[in-house]
Design a protein around this motif. Structure first.
Motif, PDB file in Angstrom:
ATOM      1  N   GLN A  13       0.594  -3.943  -8.792  1.00  0.00           N
ATOM      2  CA  GLN A  13       2.277  -3.012  -8.439  1.00  0.00           C
ATOM      3  C   GLN A  13       2.530  -1.651  -8.464  1.00  0.00           C
ATOM      4  OE1 GLN A  13       4.495  -3.407 -11.750  1.00  0.00           O
ATOM      5  NE2 GLN A  13       6.109  -3.232 -10.933  1.00  0.00           N
ATOM      6  N   LEU A  14       2.178  -0.941  -9.134  1.00  0.00           N
ATOM      7  CA  LEU A  14       1.867   0.290  -8.056  1.00  0.00           C
ATOM      8  C   LEU A  14       0.959   0.931  -7.393  1.00  0.00           C
ATOM      9  CD1 LEU A  14       0.595   2.280 -12.478  1.00  0.00           C
ATOM     10  CD2 LEU A  14       3.119   2.655 -11.552  1.00  0.00           C
ATOM     11  N   LEU A  15       0.011   0.195  -6.486  1.00  0.00           N
ATOM     12  CA  LEU A  15      -0.488   0.272  -5.624  1.00  0.00           C
ATOM     13  C   LEU A  15       0.641   0.082  -4.297  1.00  0.00           C
ATOM     14  CD1 LEU A  15      -3.215   1.060  -3.212  1.00  0.00           C
ATOM     15  CD2 LEU A  15      -3.495  -0.512  -3.819  1.00  0.00           C
ATOM     16  N   ALA A  16       1.417  -1.241  -4.974  1.00  0.00           N
ATOM     17  CA  ALA A  16       2.569  -1.092  -3.763  1.00  0.00           C
ATOM     18  C   ALA A  16       3.476   0.158  -3.437  1.00  0.00           C
ATOM     19  CB  ALA A  16       2.579  -2.393  -3.687  1.00  0.00           C
ATOM     20  N   GLU A  17       3.531   0.544  -5.094  1.00  0.00           N
ATOM     21  CA  GLU A  17       5.046   1.322  -4.918  1.00  0.00           C
ATOM     22  C   GLU A  17       4.177   2.408  -4.106  1.00  0.00           C
ATOM     23  OE1 GLU A  17       5.771   1.574  -8.941  1.00  0.00           O
ATOM     24  OE2 GLU A  17       7.327  -0.576  -8.979  1.00  0.00           O
ATOM     25  N   TYR A  18       3.347   3.382  -4.245  1.00  0.00           N
ATOM     26  CA  TYR A  18       2.591   4.200  -3.620  1.00  0.00           C
ATOM     27  C   TYR A  18       3.441   3.571  -1.970  1.00  0.00           C
ATOM     28  CZ  TYR A  18      -0.992   6.985  -1.245  1.00  0.00           C
ATOM     29  OH  TYR A  18      -1.292   7.882  -1.634  1.00  0.00           O
ATOM     30  N   LEU A  19       2.238   3.349  -2.107  1.00  0.00           N
ATOM     31  CA  LEU A  19       2.302   2.999   0.220  1.00  0.00           C
ATOM     32  C   LEU A  19       3.932   2.898   0.167  1.00  0.00           C
ATOM     33  CD1 LEU A  19      -0.373   0.112   0.142  1.00  0.00           C
ATOM     34  CD2 LEU A  19      -0.342   2.333   0.497  1.00  0.00           C
ATOM     35  N   ASP A  20       4.679   2.185  -0.791  1.00  0.00           N
ATOM     36  CA  ASP A  20       6.656   1.743  -0.209  1.00  0.00           C
ATOM     37  C   ASP A  20       6.532   3.248  -0.478  1.00  0.00           C
ATOM     38  OD1 ASP A  20       8.703   1.465   0.115  1.00  0.00           O
ATOM     39  OD2 ASP A  20       9.361   1.147  -1.767  1.00  0.00           O
ATOM     40  N   ARG A  51       6.893  -0.203  11.916  1.00  0.00           N
ATOM     41  CA  ARG A  51       8.569   0.880  11.576  1.00  0.00           C
ATOM     42  C   ARG A  51       8.040   0.785  10.101  1.00  0.00           C
ATOM     43  NH1 ARG A  51      13.410  -1.418  14.553  1.00  0.00           N
ATOM     44  NH2 ARG A  51      14.567  -0.398  11.986  1.00  0.00           N
ATOM     45  N   PRO A  52       8.629   1.693   9.987  1.00  0.00           N
ATOM     46  CA  PRO A  52       7.983   2.424   8.300  1.00  0.00           C
ATOM     47  C   PRO A  52       9.212   1.362   7.451  1.00  0.00           C
ATOM     48  CG  PRO A  52       8.229   4.336   9.776  1.00  0.00           C
ATOM     49  CD  PRO A  52       8.706   2.738  10.608  1.00  0.00           C
ATOM     50  N   ASP A  53      10.447   1.071   7.825  1.00  0.00           N
ATOM     51  CA  ASP A  53      11.406   0.341   6.392  1.00  0.00           C
ATOM     52  C   ASP A  53      11.230  -1.518   6.607  1.00  0.00           C
ATOM     53  OD1 ASP A  53      11.553  -0.710   9.478  1.00  0.00           O
ATOM     54  OD2 ASP A  53      13.474  -0.508   9.241  1.00  0.00           O
ATOM     55  N   ILE A  54       9.900  -1.883   7.535  1.00  0.00           N
ATOM     56  CA  ILE A  54       9.791  -2.998   7.078  1.00  0.00           C
ATOM     57  C   ILE A  54       8.756  -3.369   6.898  1.00  0.00           C
ATOM     58  CG2 ILE A  54       8.540  -4.866   8.947  1.00  0.00           C
ATOM     59  CD1 ILE A  54      10.173  -4.462  10.985  1.00  0.00           C
ATOM     60  N   ARG A  55       6.869  -2.448   6.807  1.00  0.00           N
ATOM     61  CA  ARG A  55       6.177  -1.622   5.924  1.00  0.00           C
ATOM     62  C   ARG A  55       6.982  -1.652   4.760  1.00  0.00           C
ATOM     63  NH1 ARG A  55       1.577  -0.283   8.350  1.00  0.00           N
ATOM     64  NH2 ARG A  55       1.359   1.392   7.024  1.00  0.00           N
ATOM     65  N   SER A  56       8.316  -0.970   4.506  1.00  0.00           N
ATOM     66  CA  SER A  56       8.660  -0.280   2.747  1.00  0.00           C
ATOM     67  C   SER A  56       8.772  -1.756   2.399  1.00  0.00           C
ATOM     68  CB  SER A  56       9.340   0.094   2.798  1.00  0.00           C
ATOM     69  OG  SER A  56       9.382   0.798   2.087  1.00  0.00           O
ATOM     70  N   SER A  57       9.629  -2.923   3.182  1.00  0.00           N
ATOM     71  CA  SER A  57       9.986  -3.976   2.271  1.00  0.00           C
ATOM     72  C   SER A  57       9.242  -5.018   2.082  1.00  0.00           C
ATOM     73  CB  SER A  57      11.144  -4.541   3.519  1.00  0.00           C
ATOM     74  OG  SER A  57      12.226  -3.613   3.845  1.00  0.00           O
ATOM     75  N   GLU A  58       8.068  -5.239   2.893  1.00  0.00           N
ATOM     76  CA  GLU A  58       6.753  -5.667   2.859  1.00  0.00           C
ATOM     77  C   GLU A  58       6.285  -5.273   1.178  1.00  0.00           C
ATOM     78  OE1 GLU A  58       2.918  -7.800   4.317  1.00  0.00           O
ATOM     79  OE2 GLU A  58       3.671  -6.368   5.759  1.00  0.00           O
TER      80      GLU A  58
END
Length: 488
Positions: free
Chosen positions: A173-180, A308-315
């Motif tokens: 979860q934290l890794l995904a939040e970091y990448l977000d 796209r950063p917004d799509i990558r962020s959503s994922e």
């Protein structure tokens, strides 16, 4: 000693059994959902020649060719306050991610010195600490006798075994939040580049409009002198002079308005670069501002998911939501905590470090499970699953909107190109009309109203062409951003 060995053996058996349970991770591993993507973008009419590269993959320094614009973008990326804030958020996320890795290790605390002495009296219901008074060689009093005396130092540890991969899911979860957070920074960078480029194009447009207005004022001056001569000759009335002057004042009034807009736009660009208001240098031509369309393509629609950063962020938000659902599910299952303590303890300060008499030690193993918590854990798990479903819908929505955005942008670029061609013809025709109207007026075959009308049409045609050029440049930048370009 035998009892300690039996105790340790029992804990080892428990850990072994839980190790087998650990092999069966609860929850769902993240799998990218099936996204709605077309084979090609609607409206893809760009002409490609030879080997082409996807526009979204081009670095912004290669996409933009104007040296002055590149310097402005560089300055904005280095000094913009939003970008600096995003970088700080990234550092925060990095530290939180690194800290969670330490959760796999036991927690160790040391009590450097601990002193505890309590007194009670006869009505307390319990007697004095007789061993304390035996050591002192005294008789315990009835009131304010020493009830407890303890002096010690120790090291204790506590270690939760990650049975159900709670720590692993938290790390995911934290890794995904970091990448977000990283993608949020990329999105800000893309936004800054787009804003700086459009602001720069607006400056070029305003400069061009001032040139058009000043040129039209000069043309009106020439016409006004000619009409005054005819008025003095008695060939026309004073109305012709008044209408020609009105036309001249209309063109002249554009200059201060445009000068005001230039200052405001320069200040806006300086704000983007984190600087105080000042003038901005710029080029003098619309030509060769960025890569030609013949050198690039839109690429495959699947590339916008990667770019796209917004799509990558959503994922990444979906990945984090999936991991959180796994964590909430694991919270409903048993947990194992192993602990221990080693140190010294005595009733009298003088015996504090009397080894081995003051030594103490202990080891614990707790296997606990929630039974009833007012449906809190179940509700948290159900909400986490719904949040995961919601995050998946948001990802799907982002993808659909992105595909539509690219399609809109490419159609806009293509149709504005057609409009530019027609606008240039209109300008050429308007200038020719001004020239012919002047010649005919001198020859007596045209009225002053036809001359004024021709000049007014020429002014409007020139201004429209300048605005259309800027809109075309803006649309091309919007297409670049829509394809995920700008953050590399």
């Amino acid at each position: 000693m035998k009892n300690i060995k039996k105790y340790l053996s029992g804990i080892s058996i428990i850990i072994g059994l839980l190790g087998l349970m650990n092999a069966c991770k609860i929850g769902k591993n993240y799998v990218q959902p099936k996204l709605k993507l077309p084979e090609n973008f609607r409206g893809d009419t760009l002409d490609y020649f030879g080997d082409t590269s996807s526009m979204g993959l081009i670095h912004w320094k290669s996409f933009f060719h104007d040296p002055t614009l590149k310097l402005l973008i560089d300055s904005a990326l280095a000094n913009n306050f939003e970008m600096k804030t995003a970088l700080l958020n990234l550092q925060i996320s990095t530290r939180v991610l690194a800290q969670n890795k330490a959760n796999y290790l036991p927690s160790v605390n040391a009590t450097i010195a601990n002193g505890n002495r309590t007194w009670r009296s006869k009505d307390f219901g319990s007697g004095p600490l007789t061993k304390y008074y035996d050591h002192k060689g005294e008789t315990a009093p009835q009131n304010m006798f020493v009830y407890q005396s303890m002096f010690g130092s120790d090291i204790n540890f506590s270690w939760e075994i990650d049975i159900w991969k709670k720590i692993g899911s938290k790390q995911e979860q934290l890794l995904a939040e970091y990448l977000d957070t990283q993608e949020a920074k990329n999105a800000i960078q893309t936004s800054i580049i787009t804003s700086v480029a459009k602001g720069y194009f607006n400056l070029l447009m305003l400069d061009a409009k001032i040139e058009v207005a000043k040129r039209n004022v000069q043309l009106n001056d020439s016409t006004l002198r000619m009409i005054k001569l005819q008025y003095e000759a008695g060939e026309i009335t004073a109305l012709a002079i008044q209408q020609t002057q009105s036309q001249r004042l209309l063109a002249a009034s554009l200059v201060p308005e445009l000068e005001k807009e230039i200052v405001i736009q320069e200040n806006a660009l300086q704000t983007l670069t984190g600087k105080l208001p000042d003038s901005i240098k710029r080029g003098t031509s619309y030509e060769h501002l960025f890569a030609e369309s013949k050198d690039i393509s839109l690429g495959s629609p699947i590339e916008i998911v990667r770019n796209r950063p917004d799509i990558r962020s959503s994922e990444f938000q979906l990945i984090a939501a999936n991991a959180n659902a796994n964590i909430q599910q694991a919270m409903r299952y048993p947990s194992l905590t192993v602990g221990g303590v080693l140190g010294v303890n005595s009733m009298l300060p003088k015996n504090w470090f009397n080894i081995p008499g003051a030594l103490l030690g202990g080891i614990t193993g707790n296997l606990t499970t929630p039974i009833f918590k007012n449906k809190t854990l179940k509700t948290q798990y159900e909400v986490a699953k719904l949040e995961r479903d919601k995050a998946e819908l948001q990802l799907q929505q982002k993808v659909v909107e992105a595909v539509a955005e690219v399609s809109n942008a490419v159609v806009t670029v293509d149709k504005q190109r057609e409009q530019l061609s027609l606008a240039k013809e209109r300008v050429d025709n308007a200038h020719l009309a001004v020239k012919n109207a002047g010649l005919l007026f001198k020859s007596g075959y045209a009225t002053y109203l036809e001359v004024i009308t021709a000049q007014s049409n020429a002014l409007n045609s020139d201004l429209d062409l300048v605005e259309l050029r800027q809109q075309h440049l803006d649309a091309f930048v919007d297409l670049y951003r829509a394809l995920g370009g700008g953050w590399r």
